[in-house]
Design an enzyme around this catalytic site. Structure first.
Site, PDB file in Angstrom:
ATOM      1  CG  ASP A 405      20.988 -90.999   8.482  1.00 52.75           C
ATOM      2  OD1 ASP A 405      20.502 -90.929   9.629  1.00 52.75           O
ATOM      3  OD2 ASP A 405      20.422 -90.538   7.470  1.00 52.75           O
ATOM      4  CD  GLU A 408      17.602 -94.399  13.470  1.00 56.57           C
ATOM      5  OE1 GLU A 408      17.361 -94.776  12.309  1.00 56.57           O
ATOM      6  OE2 GLU A 408      18.386 -93.475  13.727  1.00 56.57           O
ATOM      7  CG  ASP A 482      16.155 -85.973  10.177  1.00 60.94           C
ATOM      8  OD1 ASP A 482      17.380 -85.773  10.037  1.00 60.94           O
ATOM      9  OD2 ASP A 482      15.533 -86.853   9.557  1.00 60.94           O
TER      10      ASP A 482
HETATM   11  C1  GLC Z   1      18.026 -88.650   7.385  1.00 63.23           C
HETATM   12  C2  GLC Z   1      19.142 -87.984   8.172  1.00 63.23           C
HETATM   13  C3  GLC Z   1      19.527 -86.693   7.497  1.00 63.23           C
HETATM   14  C4  GLC Z   1      19.945 -86.998   6.064  1.00 63.23           C
HETATM   15  C5  GLC Z   1      18.821 -87.697   5.319  1.00 63.23           C
HETATM   16  C6  GLC Z   1      19.244 -88.156   3.925  1.00 63.23           C
HETATM   17  O1  GLC Z   1      16.882 -87.891   7.445  1.00 63.23           O
HETATM   18  O2  GLC Z   1      18.779 -87.764   9.511  1.00 63.23           O
HETATM   19  O3  GLC Z   1      20.561 -86.057   8.193  1.00 63.23           O
HETATM   20  O4  GLC Z   1      20.270 -85.819   5.401  1.00 63.23           O
HETATM   21  O5  GLC Z   1      18.423 -88.836   6.048  1.00 63.23           O
HETATM   22  O6  GLC Z   1      20.322 -89.003   3.978  1.00 63.23           O
END
Ligand code: GLC
Length: 758
Positions: A405, A408, A482
């Site tokens: 995650d 980017e 998200d």
């Molecule tokens: C980001 C991700 C989400 C995750 C959060 C905490 O917002 O997109 O899926 O739960 O980070 O790690």
């Protein structure tokens, strides 16, 4: 802050003057080396070559020498042999079989023909630039031609009439039509017509934009730097073009079967006890489950490759226990490494010079969950190896999948990312973050995938990523980030996933139930119905939102959610077969109707229905309170999966669907292999064949292997082909996998026992 008020539309904020554009006028000299045609232009240089008969690469660098080296995305690019070259006074002609490209020397442009008919035409001249080093490329298009692809974008499937830009961005603010830049950048568009589909892959990693709005009859593509580097693919239909695109950028590899089961997540399950309770609750209610996710709270102060000793004191035992119940565990791994001189990952990365740096050698630091953090320079193969190796920390516990995650990369600052003058080291070649930004997630996925593959021999890795670029399908599944528990986001997940599939990414999904905001029982049911038929199936929600595990809203809701999780497993043999096909052909698992019915204009704009493979049509309810919807069934006869009622294709039908019903149709002539009920994919399924009557061919196919290893690449697979004719079922088998599932029942739909129509 002011950008969210009327200040945003202050008179001085609008009508920004465009930079003056200079066209690249003509070819001054050229050279043909038998495969590649290259030369000098009135400004800069160019090259062009076929990579296969229906694909060519064209590049122009107005500011120097065009770079012919292969890119990370188009790793399978090879100039084609056997192309002929014919110069004349005005033009240069390349020919490969029935395919001919004519390059016009004055007013630089080119056109492509197949069997004498023009199938593609650029503007003349087709390249221009600004002194700020933006480069532009323009092609002609029909005014109303639908345009698909472009990866993970908001809106409907057809992007014609919009401006789409590509810059990987962490967007927590609600995704809507105006939030064009999301986590993935796949600069590949398909322009469709009844008799052809043209693919344009603009393989330039700077921020790019596809303008399908300003001019009615042309598509103009811009990059903020680099060269015009474009692959043009002319297919007879969507399928041929997607196949050629994936020949170039890679196919989605067959994932481990467990990654196709139902996955449960939450930001976060904050202790190992909570994780165990979640698993136990699935068991208690008899709801199938293949995987539980660990979000950022499992770590020690958000240090990747650690567990919090207070809340996860026995992580190894937890994973072992869950594995013994057939449940996998997937932890999150973000790129930000906490700046902490007592943290071995940080210390080693610093000692080895593995973090992203400025030109003067200073490490770039940015704020993310752990506070000030350094970011591995994944562009470098030593860094990829190092990072991949760190995953031993997880694999030795029995973990087989990783969730990447924030790659980017997301940074908590005004620009939302790393400074653009950070320099990345692509094994000796330095590129600025401005050029490499869109590649950061792709390289991280590569490091993760290859690390897992090495740590666990002969086992297919599962990695899930938020960010990526063209080619990301080779390493990771993609989830769409998200979203929110809004009906609009449920609706939008369809075109997003469909267009990801047309952009090469066959394995993708959206957070079921919606990530942020609070879901409702009705929304959770409808979303689970959709998720059960999308390639990746995970329920995930944000901290402080209402819990949305299947049982969160009481028994009636749970029964309905459970029914669709179970249905996912019923369809698993069919789904797994489709993933095998995706690896072979590059065709997506979830398809827009236009992919199978490319001449039927009624399918061109269809964003709220999809096909799972070729023959299963899903038309979900996407609005609160709705119990009916119009369903378009393309040509042929279709059967309602539930009632087995027969419908005529080429028409709309009003279908009733109470809260517990997902409108689901199967095409006549299909033999659908359905699996027996299981608790997860590790249990062996038996097969029930549903044979949908047709006056024409009645066929089906089932792919099987051990679900986890690479042995299938060495013959240890089985492909069963079913043929049904006049009451007789023929089965032929290919491959040497022995442990094939037993067929315990066959059911004929559309005929009664006497063989008459019903
Ligand atoms: C980001 C991700 C989400 C995750 C959060 C905490 O917002 O997109 O899926 O739960 O980070 O790690």
């Amino acid at each position: 802050m002011l950008e969210t008020t009327s200040y945003a539309i202050l008179p001085s904020q609008v009508n920004k003057k465009e930079e003056l554009r200079h066209p690249v006028q003509s070819i001054c000299s050229y050279e043909w080396d038998g495969k590649v045609l290259s030369g000098m232009l009135s400004k800069g240089s160019f090259f062009i070559y076929f990579t296969r008969e229906n694909t060519l690469r064209f590049a122009v660098q107005p500011f120097g020498e065009a770079d012919v080296s292969p890119t990370i995305a188009a790793e399978r690019d090879q100039p084609l042999d056997g192309v002929t070259f014919e110069p004349s006074e005005d033009s240069l002609v390349l020919e490969a079989g029935a395919h001919r490209v004519t390059i016009f020397k004055n007013s630089l442009s080119f056109s492509v023909s197949r069997n004498g008919a023009t199938v593609f035409q650029t503007e003349a001249p087709c390249v221009s630039y600004t002194k700020e080093k933006q480069v532009y490329f323009s092609v002609e298009k029909e005014t109303d031609a639908p345009i698909y692809g472009l990866g993970e974008k908001s809106g409907f499937i057809n992007k014609n009439g919009l401006k789409i830009s590509n810059w990987n961005t962490d967007v927590f603010a609600p995704h809507n039509k105006d939030t064009v830049e999301l986590y993935q950048s796949i600069p590949f568009a398909l322009i469709h017509a009844q008799d052809k589909t043209t693919g344009i892959f603009f393989d330039n990693t700077f921020r790019t934009s596809f303008d399908m709005q300003t001019y009615r009859d042309k598509l103009e593509i811009m990059a903020e730097g680099g060269q015009v580097n474009v692959y043009v693919i002319w297919g007879e239909d969507v399928k041929e073009t997607v196949q050629a695109y994936t020949d170039l950028t890679g196919k989605t590899p067959l994932p481990p079967k467990w990654s196709l089961g139902y996955h449960q997540s939450r930001y976060s399950y904050t202790s190992q006890d909570e994780v165990s309770t979640i698993a136990a609750t699935f068991k208690k209610y008899g709801i199938p489950l293949d995987c539980i996710f660990l979000d950022i709270h499992y770590m020690d102060d958000y240090r990747v490759f650690t567990f919090n000793e207070d809340t996860f004191p026995g992580a190894g035992a937890l994973v072992k226990d869950l594995n013994s119940q057939g449940i996998d565990v997937v932890p999150i791994v973000d790129p930000g490494v906490k700046k902490d001189v007592h943290y071995p990952v940080y210390v080693e990365g610093m000692e080895k010079g593995y973090f992203s740096k400025y030109l003067d050698g200073d490490v770039y630091y940015g704020e993310v969950w752990p506070g000030e953090s350094a970011f591995p320079d994944f562009f470098n193969s030593s860094v990829q190896k190092w990072w991949g190796g760190l995953h031993q920390y997880y694999t030795k516990l029995g973990i087989r999948g990783i969730w990447n995650d924030m790659n980017e990369p997301s940074v908590f600052n005004e620009t939302k990312t790393m400074d653009l003058d950070v320099m990345h080291d692509v094994d000796g070649k330095k590129i600025s973050h401005k050029e490499g930004h869109n590649l950061y997630g792709l390289y991280m996925s590569k490091a993760t995938f290859e690390g897992l593959k090495e740590q666990v021999p002969n086992s297919r890795p599962f990695s899930l990523t938020r960010a990526g670029y063209a080619g990301v399908q080779r390493y990771s599944a993609v989830w769409t980030g998200d979203n929110r528990s809004h009906w609009e986001h449920l609706e939008m997940s369809l075109p997003m996933i469909i267009n990801l599939g047309l952009s090469g990414v066959a394995f993708s999904g959206a957070d079921v139930g919606g990530f942020s905001s609070d879901t409702t029982p009705e929304l959770l049911i409808r979303w689970t119905q959709v998720g059960a038929f999308l390639p990746y199936f995970r329920n995930h929600s944000v901290q402080d939102s209402i819990y949305q595990e299947p049982w969160a809203f009481g028994e009636a809701t749970m029964e309905s959610v459970k029914k669709y999780i179970e249905l996912r497993y019923r369809f698993m043999p069919y789904l797994y077969t489709l993933f095998h096909e995706a690896e072979q052909t590059g065709l997506p698992v979830v398809r827009p109707l236009v992919m199978e019915y490319p001449q039927d204009e009624e399918t061109f704009q269809c964003s709220d229905q999809f096909l799972l493979g070729k023959n299963v049509l899903v038309a979900p309810i996407l609005r609160q309170g709705q119990t009916h919807r119009a369903v378009y069934l393309p040509a042929g006869e279709w059967y309602d999966f539930w009632t087995e009622e027969r419908y005529k294709g080429g028409e709309y039908h009003l279908i009733k669907a109470d809260l517990d019903t997902l409108p689901l149709f199967v095409k006549e002539g299909t033999i659908l292999p359905l699996g027996s009920p299981v608790r997860n994919t590790k249990e062996k399924q038996e097969i029930e064949l549903h044979i949908y009557h047709s006056e024409q061919e009645v066929t089906g196919i089932l792919y099987e292997d051990d679900g986890i290893s690479y042995d299938y690449r060495d013959q240890a697979y089985s492909i069963s082909t079913y043929d049904y004719k006049k009451g007789d079922l023929q089965i032929s088998r290919e491959g040497s996998y022995e442990a094939t599932a037993e067929i315990i029942a066959t059911k004929i739909i559309g005929k009664n026992e006497a063989g008459e129509d019903i």
